[in-house]
Design an enzyme around this catalytic site. Sequence first.
Site, PDB file in Angstrom:
ATOM      1  N   CYS A 179      -0.200   3.779   2.629  1.00  0.00           N
ATOM      2  CA  CYS A 179       0.243   3.392   4.079  1.00  0.00           C
ATOM      3  C   CYS A 179       1.569   3.802   4.181  1.00  0.00           C
ATOM      4  O   CYS A 179       2.078   4.074   5.295  1.00  0.00           O
ATOM      5  CB  CYS A 179       0.108   1.792   4.234  1.00  0.00           C
ATOM      6  SG  CYS A 179      -1.395   1.196   3.803  1.00  0.00           S
ATOM      7  N   CYS A 198       0.758  -1.325   0.115  1.00  0.00           N
ATOM      8  CA  CYS A 198      -0.154   0.242  -0.012  1.00  0.00           C
ATOM      9  C   CYS A 198       0.778   1.197   0.052  1.00  0.00           C
ATOM     10  O   CYS A 198       1.447   1.576   0.973  1.00  0.00           O
ATOM     11  CB  CYS A 198      -1.058   0.114   1.094  1.00  0.00           C
ATOM     12  SG  CYS A 198      -1.723   1.604   1.457  1.00  0.00           S
TER      13      CYS A 198
END
Length: 166
Positions: free
Chosen positions: A93, A90
């Site tokens: 993230c 991600c």
Amino acid sequence: MAQRLLLRRFLASVISGKPSQGRWPPLTSRTLQTPQCSPGGLTITPNPGRTIYTTRISLTTFNIQDGPDFQDRVVNSETPVVVDFHAQWCGPCKILGPRLEKMVAKQHGKVVMAKVDIDDHTDLAIEYEVSAVPTVLAMKNGDVVDKFVGIKDEDQLEAFLKKLIG
């Protein structure tokens, strides 16, 4: 894994209280002091050039190892906990994680941060209804009191943490 959990619990019990701000006081070891001769014999005098400083151990951020670890360190925590559900793949993230860690560290132990990789702990992601990453939960006394999904800037993160701390 059980040995790591046991070691972590032991260290947590040994290192109790709030982490200190800044550096620990200097340590001066007798082995690092410079011996000097005097008329009466050998005396040891401190050498300020050989003072050792230790850095503060960061106890504010930790990775969740399994379900019981989550129960023990997050749900049963007396300190408010920010739970960062993330994934290695991600991109957002990777941006939010360090930003959030920095903001939690600025709180000096008033709040801690648990990191949960959803690929390793799918059961926790399902239990806490995580449908997208990054998802951040604010937990106090075992209950979810606030939540957001996606990236936030530092001002928004600060407001989120202040709301959690009270």
